[in-house]
Design a protein around this motif. Structure first.
Motif, PDB file in Angstrom:
ATOM      1  N   PHE A 117       0.861  -1.183   0.000  1.00 23.47           N
ATOM      2  CA  PHE A 117       0.000   0.000   0.000  1.00 23.47           C
ATOM      3  C   PHE A 117       0.896   1.232   0.000  1.00 23.47           C
ATOM      4  O   PHE A 117       1.897   1.289   0.723  1.00 23.47           O
ATOM      5  CB  PHE A 117      -0.889  -0.009   1.238  1.00 23.47           C
ATOM      6  CG  PHE A 117      -1.738   1.228   1.389  1.00 23.47           C
ATOM      7  CD1 PHE A 117      -3.046   1.233   0.943  1.00 23.47           C
ATOM      8  CD2 PHE A 117      -1.223   2.376   1.969  1.00 23.47           C
ATOM      9  CE1 PHE A 117      -3.837   2.374   1.076  1.00 23.47           C
ATOM     10  CE2 PHE A 117      -1.999   3.518   2.100  1.00 23.47           C
ATOM     11  CZ  PHE A 117      -3.311   3.516   1.650  1.00 23.47           C
ATOM     12  N   ARG A 118       0.513   2.247  -0.775  1.00 22.46           N
ATOM     13  CA  ARG A 118       1.394   3.405  -0.960  1.00 22.46           C
ATOM     14  C   ARG A 118       0.722   4.727  -0.611  1.00 22.46           C
ATOM     15  O   ARG A 118      -0.407   4.985  -1.038  1.00 22.46           O
ATOM     16  CB  ARG A 118       1.862   3.484  -2.420  1.00 22.46           C
ATOM     17  CG  ARG A 118       2.747   2.332  -2.827  1.00 22.46           C
ATOM     18  CD  ARG A 118       3.099   2.356  -4.306  1.00 22.46           C
ATOM     19  NE  ARG A 118       3.910   1.198  -4.630  1.00 22.46           N
ATOM     20  CZ  ARG A 118       5.232   1.132  -4.501  1.00 22.46           C
ATOM     21  NH1 ARG A 118       5.898   2.194  -4.086  1.00 22.46           N
ATOM     22  NH2 ARG A 118       5.884   0.029  -4.786  1.00 22.46           N
ATOM     23  N   PHE A 119       1.436   5.538   0.135  1.00 24.52           N
ATOM     24  CA  PHE A 119       1.179   6.973   0.211  1.00 24.52           C
ATOM     25  C   PHE A 119       2.202   7.654  -0.693  1.00 24.52           C
ATOM     26  O   PHE A 119       3.406   7.369  -0.600  1.00 24.52           O
ATOM     27  CB  PHE A 119       1.340   7.502   1.633  1.00 24.52           C
ATOM     28  CG  PHE A 119       0.248   7.076   2.581  1.00 24.52           C
ATOM     29  CD1 PHE A 119      -1.029   7.613   2.491  1.00 24.52           C
ATOM     30  CD2 PHE A 119       0.506   6.145   3.576  1.00 24.52           C
ATOM     31  CE1 PHE A 119      -2.024   7.221   3.373  1.00 24.52           C
ATOM     32  CE2 PHE A 119      -0.481   5.755   4.458  1.00 24.52           C
ATOM     33  CZ  PHE A 119      -1.760   6.291   4.361  1.00 24.52           C
ATOM     34  N   ARG A 120       1.739   8.538  -1.545  1.00 26.14           N
ATOM     35  CA  ARG A 120       2.632   9.226  -2.475  1.00 26.14           C
ATOM     36  C   ARG A 120       2.503  10.727  -2.267  1.00 26.14           C
ATOM     37  O   ARG A 120       1.389  11.250  -2.171  1.00 26.14           O
ATOM     38  CB  ARG A 120       2.311   8.843  -3.915  1.00 26.14           C
ATOM     39  CG  ARG A 120       3.222   9.451  -4.971  1.00 26.14           C
ATOM     40  CD  ARG A 120       3.000   8.791  -6.329  1.00 26.14           C
ATOM     41  NE  ARG A 120       3.504   7.415  -6.307  1.00 26.14           N
ATOM     42  CZ  ARG A 120       3.384   6.560  -7.321  1.00 26.14           C
ATOM     43  NH1 ARG A 120       2.786   6.951  -8.441  1.00 26.14           N
ATOM     44  NH2 ARG A 120       3.884   5.338  -7.233  1.00 26.14           N
ATOM     45  N   MET A 121       3.638  11.404  -2.209  1.00 21.87           N
ATOM     46  CA  MET A 121       3.639  12.847  -1.996  1.00 21.87           C
ATOM     47  C   MET A 121       3.867  13.566  -3.321  1.00 21.87           C
ATOM     48  O   MET A 121       4.764  13.220  -4.089  1.00 21.87           O
ATOM     49  CB  MET A 121       4.735  13.240  -0.994  1.00 21.87           C
ATOM     50  CG  MET A 121       4.840  14.739  -0.742  1.00 21.87           C
ATOM     51  SD  MET A 121       3.395  15.405   0.125  1.00 21.87           S
ATOM     52  CE  MET A 121       3.807  14.968   1.818  1.00 21.87           C
TER      53      MET A 121
ATOM     54  N   GLY B 149      10.212   8.111  -3.944  1.00 26.00           N
ATOM     55  CA  GLY B 149      10.218   7.268  -2.747  1.00 26.00           C
ATOM     56  C   GLY B 149       8.914   7.302  -1.998  1.00 26.00           C
ATOM     57  O   GLY B 149       8.721   8.097  -1.077  1.00 26.00           O
ATOM     58  N   ASP B 150       7.953   6.448  -2.398  1.00 28.09           N
ATOM     59  CA  ASP B 150       6.670   6.380  -1.706  1.00 28.09           C
ATOM     60  C   ASP B 150       6.842   5.834  -0.292  1.00 28.09           C
ATOM     61  O   ASP B 150       7.809   5.101   0.004  1.00 28.09           O
ATOM     62  CB  ASP B 150       5.707   5.456  -2.458  1.00 28.09           C
ATOM     63  CG  ASP B 150       5.357   5.969  -3.841  1.00 28.09           C
ATOM     64  OD1 ASP B 150       5.516   7.178  -4.083  1.00 28.09           O
ATOM     65  OD2 ASP B 150       4.917   5.152  -4.674  1.00 28.09           O
ATOM     66  N   CYS B 151       5.900   6.160   0.582  1.00 30.17           N
ATOM     67  CA  CYS B 151       5.776   5.479   1.875  1.00 30.17           C
ATOM     68  C   CYS B 151       4.991   4.197   1.643  1.00 30.17           C
ATOM     69  O   CYS B 151       3.829   4.246   1.238  1.00 30.17           O
ATOM     70  CB  CYS B 151       5.059   6.364   2.888  1.00 30.17           C
ATOM     71  SG  CYS B 151       6.021   7.785   3.406  1.00 30.17           S
ATOM     72  N   VAL B 152       5.622   3.063   1.874  1.00 31.35           N
ATOM     73  CA  VAL B 152       5.048   1.768   1.536  1.00 31.35           C
ATOM     74  C   VAL B 152       4.849   0.955   2.809  1.00 31.35           C
ATOM     75  O   VAL B 152       5.745   0.891   3.668  1.00 31.35           O
ATOM     76  CB  VAL B 152       5.964   1.004   0.559  1.00 31.35           C
ATOM     77  CG1 VAL B 152       5.376  -0.362   0.217  1.00 31.35           C
ATOM     78  CG2 VAL B 152       6.174   1.820  -0.712  1.00 31.35           C
ATOM     79  N   LEU B 153       3.680   0.348   2.928  1.00 34.52           N
ATOM     80  CA  LEU B 153       3.424  -0.552   4.053  1.00 34.52           C
ATOM     81  C   LEU B 153       2.540  -1.688   3.585  1.00 34.52           C
ATOM     82  O   LEU B 153       1.895  -1.615   2.536  1.00 34.52           O
ATOM     83  CB  LEU B 153       2.804   0.190   5.242  1.00 34.52           C
ATOM     84  CG  LEU B 153       1.580   1.073   5.036  1.00 34.52           C
ATOM     85  CD1 LEU B 153       0.296   0.277   4.989  1.00 34.52           C
ATOM     86  CD2 LEU B 153       1.485   2.102   6.154  1.00 34.52           C
TER      87      LEU B 153
END
Length: 788
Positions: free
Chosen positions: A164-168, A183-187
């Motif tokens: 799952f990605r948060f992208r800025m 560099g997405d925040c991935v979890l």
């Protein structure tokens, strides 16, 4: 002319070490997250840190922390810091270098917009830089579910997803031109604790027929667990009462499934299947398998012909989704679907290869397919299922012409170029080989419009999916004289095809299944049966339904023989409560099984259902109260409620509150009263729509009818058995009904004599059956097209 040379005494002024520091930072900055894994549906606080890069952020700049639209993560709000799902942002200045000025930003303004950025990263927390700038190296701390003022946190997405990605995205110059921060925040979102044992078996088999039964361990949201060392039991009770026990060993790696292969039943009649998980109190819901000789050479297979993966807007990769359908959902037939404008050619070719390898005649049939994504004004969504072996005609036809609606995805740039548009151009691409193609109009985001119809290609229409139930669309097509049959699918975007569990957002219904009557389990036989309309549609259950006249079966066209009745058969699990025969849009015959079995003198239910509108954000959100005077409420139960956030609770001996959502489906609250004859029942509800934009704590009201109320006395209900309030919307209604305390029949069959139908002469009557079970699940048959 003398040349001009710089004076050796000129010295540029730069804050000490600042230039080197700026160059040491990523130009667009970097973002980090404090977690690597979350459980589906858990409540938590997430802290993300954006470190501003060398570019800095100008006065008037803004940022978007975005994630995919089809996530059902609880909607963020910014109006009440003490409430759940509050999102906040604050800035922290870095250490200044000698000679460097302080940032002048005065505030960060935070808002949330469900379509605040580009597909697929449409849901966005938007942060505006107010009255000033920020320096390189400064940080912005974003708290999702900020708990510092007493809020409950945020409720995580309810379905599992790897990576799952948060992208800025940032607009560093305040120009409204956004750049993606590398560099997405991935979890990983993983299943929650074990909560349910699902049992999958066919509903109708022949004596001594080999079939598979499977048990799987799910969490409360319908996600199948993984890597569980567990054992269980499958208890089989024959019609005679004799019991058989089979041991179930769950896979210790991968999905928590116990597959029992080659089950055979010899005794004719209805068998009871029930599973249990050792060392726990978890047991499965009772499932029933009826054993009887075939009436013809056809077998019943279950299909989900509309399944997305992350190749376009689904969740998890293609192999994950297809193998889930095969191994976890236990499907016989699966249709992979890509949004035609969205998929890259490389991803399509890769998926077609996977489908070819998984397709195994006699065991599992898999088709490639596309979703033509035309706007409703151009005909609306049509799925194209490629029924033949070999390379499908996509994304180009044999002449090299594009057969996409258009091409536009996150990797493309420039203007949108129209392709095969409107829908009649799509028909033209495949009309030379109708037997090799099946087009299925459906209702999703861009709902199909039956102003457009092709009789050779469009043999079925999708009546129910995770988007909701669309009886109204089925009868619209039939009322126009179209020869379409019944199908249902998941339209799965969340990685749980084959009657998948509902989510809490736009995909708020249980995904459907298509029952197919075919000679064999291979592409040619299944494809022929689909095109012949030998189908029925369910709301995800492996129920069974058929209607015929003699040897003329649903889907066929024939001259009616008025000396031969219509025959029907229904097999379910929860008990059938209502059966209706329709002639296109008209209900011409009906059975109320509650009345036939016998109404309870003290049990009633309040049933709500329907949708606000026909288009994408169709759900009706209900917040209501049930007030009883003259009697006490002894017990409260719910049926048809889709997930844990839809609920009803007893506030007192005379008051019940409820909150739920309907997308065309129905939910019901069942009450046991101390006595009915002296009671007075009052139901009131506020109706809201989907919060597309704005504060989710203040959802938009259903403008056509913000409030609904209904009042009836127990004496009147004893006489009428039900009272119905039709509400402006799409099959939107509220009713108070008497129900039975007895068990409703799971297996019903009967004949309908022509004399009770009074059908006028007509080129063709479209006669189909629809039925509902007590748990509010439904089934629709394809019509018999009979000339009288």
């Amino acid at each position: 002319m003398d040349s001009i040379t710089p004076s050796a005494s000129v010295v540029a002024t730069v804050p000490s070490g600042l230039s080197d520091y700026v160059h040491s930072l990523p130009f667009l900055g970097r973002i980090s997250l404090d977690r690597k894994q979350l459980s589906a549906g858990e409540w938590t606080e997430l802290v993300l840190t954006y470190e501003i890069g060398g570019v800095g952020l100008a006065d008037g700049a803004w940022l978007k922390l975005a994630f995919k639209f089809y996530s059902d993560w609880a909607l963020f709000q910014t109006s009440d810091p003490r409430a759940a799902n509050y999102v906040s942002a604050e800035y922290h200045a870095t250490t200044l270098r000698h000679g460097q000025s302080s940032p002048t930003v005065q505030a960060l303004k935070v808002r949330f917009d469900q379509k605040g950025h580009e597909r697929p990263f449409q849901k966005a927390v938007i942060i505006d830089i107010v009255d000033g700038y920020l320096n390189p190296g400064d940080r912005i701390i974003i708290r999702l579910g900020d708990r510092r003022q007493g809020g409950a946190g945020t409720r995580v997405q309810t379905f599992v997803e790897k990576n799952f990605r948060f992208r800025m995205f940032i607009d560093p110059l305040g120009s409204s031109k956004f750049a993606e921060v590398p560099g997405d925040c991935v979890l990983d979102i993983v299943p929650a604790a074990p909560a349910a044992l699902e049992l999958i078996a066919p509903r109708l088999v022949a004596p001594h027929q080999n079939f598979d039964a499977r048990l799987r361990i799910d969490d409360v949201w319908g996600n199948t667990l993984e890597n569980q060392k567990a054992t269980g039991r499958l208890m089989l009770t024959a019609p005679s009462g004799k019991e058989h026990t089979l041991k179930a060993d769950f896979a210790s790696s991968g999905w928590a499934i116990a597959l029992l292969k080659g089950v055979q039943l010899d005794e004719a009649g209805e068998w009871l299947f029930k599973g249990s998980l050792d060392d726990t109190s978890i047991v499965s819901v009772a499932t029933y398998v009826t054993v009887e000789a075939k009436e013809n050479d056809l077998s019943v297979f279950y299909a989900d012909l509309h399944v997305h993966s992350q190749d376009t807007v689904g969740t998890n990769d293609t192999y994950y989704n297809l193998s889930y359908g095969k191994d976890v959902a236990g499907l016989d037939v699966l249709g992979y679907t890509v949004n035609d404008f969205n998929v890259t050619e490389a991803k399509w070719d890769e998926a077609v290869g996977i489908i070819s390898r998984l397709n195994q005649p006699g065991q599992f049939v898999c088709y490639p397919g596309t979703e033509w994504c035309g706007n409703s004004a151009a005909g609306g969504d049509r799925n194209v299922v490629f029924l033949r072996d070999g390379k499908p005609r996509f994304p180009f036809d044999a002449a090299g012409n594009s057969v996409r609606s258009f091409e536009w995805n996150e990797f493309t740039a420039g203007a949108i170029k129209p392709g095969t548009w409107p829908v009649d151009q799509l028909w033209a691409a495949y009309a030379d080989d109708p037997e090799g193609h099946l087009m299925i109009p459906h209702v999703g985001g861009r709902r199909c419009i039956f102003d457009w119809y092709h009789p050779e290609l469009e043999r079925l229409t999708e009546i129910t999916s995770a988007w909701g139930q669309f009886h109204w669309n089925y009868i619209d097509a039939l009322a126009r004289g179209y020869r379409v049959g019944a199908s249902a699918a998941s339209d799965e975007h969340q990685g749980r095809c084959g009657g998948g569990a509902p989510a809490t957002a736009v995909f708020g219904s249980r995904g459907g299944l298509t029952g197919v009557l075919a000679e064999r389990l291979d592409r040619a036989s299944i494809g022929g049966a689909l095109r012949a309309r030998r189908t029925f549609a369910t709301t995800g259950e492996r129920s069974f339904a058929s209607i015929r006249q003699g040897n003329v079966w649903m889907g066929e066209e024939a001259q009616a023989d008025l000396n031969v009745p219509l025959s029907y058969r229904l097999l379910g699990t929860a008990g059938w409560e209502e059966v209706s025969l329709f002639d296109a849009e008209r209900c011409i015959w009906q059975r109320n099984l509650h009345a036939e079995v016998g109404f309870s003198p003290r049990q009633i239910r309040i049933r709500i259902g329907g949708a606000r509108i026909k288009d994408r954000y169709r759900a009706a959100y209900w917040r209501g109260a049930i007030e009883i005077t003259g009697a006490a409420i002894l017990d409260v139960g719910t049926v048809g409620f889709d997930h844990p956030e839809q609920t009803a609770w007893r506030e007192s001996a005379r008051t019940v509150y409820f909150t739920t959502a309907t997308h065309g489906d129905t939910d019901a609250i069942e009450l046991t009263l101390s006595a009915l004859e002296d009671a007075r029942i009052q139901v009131s509800a506020d109706l809201f729509g989907y919060t597309k934009v704005g504060d989710p704590l203040q959802p938009p009201v259903h403008t056509a009818c913000p409030k609904a109320s209904l009042e009836i006395s127990g004496q009147d209900l004893l006489m009428k058995s039900e009272v119905v309030l039709d509400i402006p919307g799409v099959e939107l209604r509220l009713s108070v009904e008497r129900i039975t305390e007895s068990a409703l029949p799971r297996d019903i069959a009967g004949d309908i004599d022509w004399s009770c139908l009074s059908l006028p002469p007509c080129p063709a009557h479209a006669l189909f059956l629809t039925a509902r079970q007590r748990d509010q699940s439904r089934v629709w048959t394809s019509p018999l097209f009979l000339t009288v």
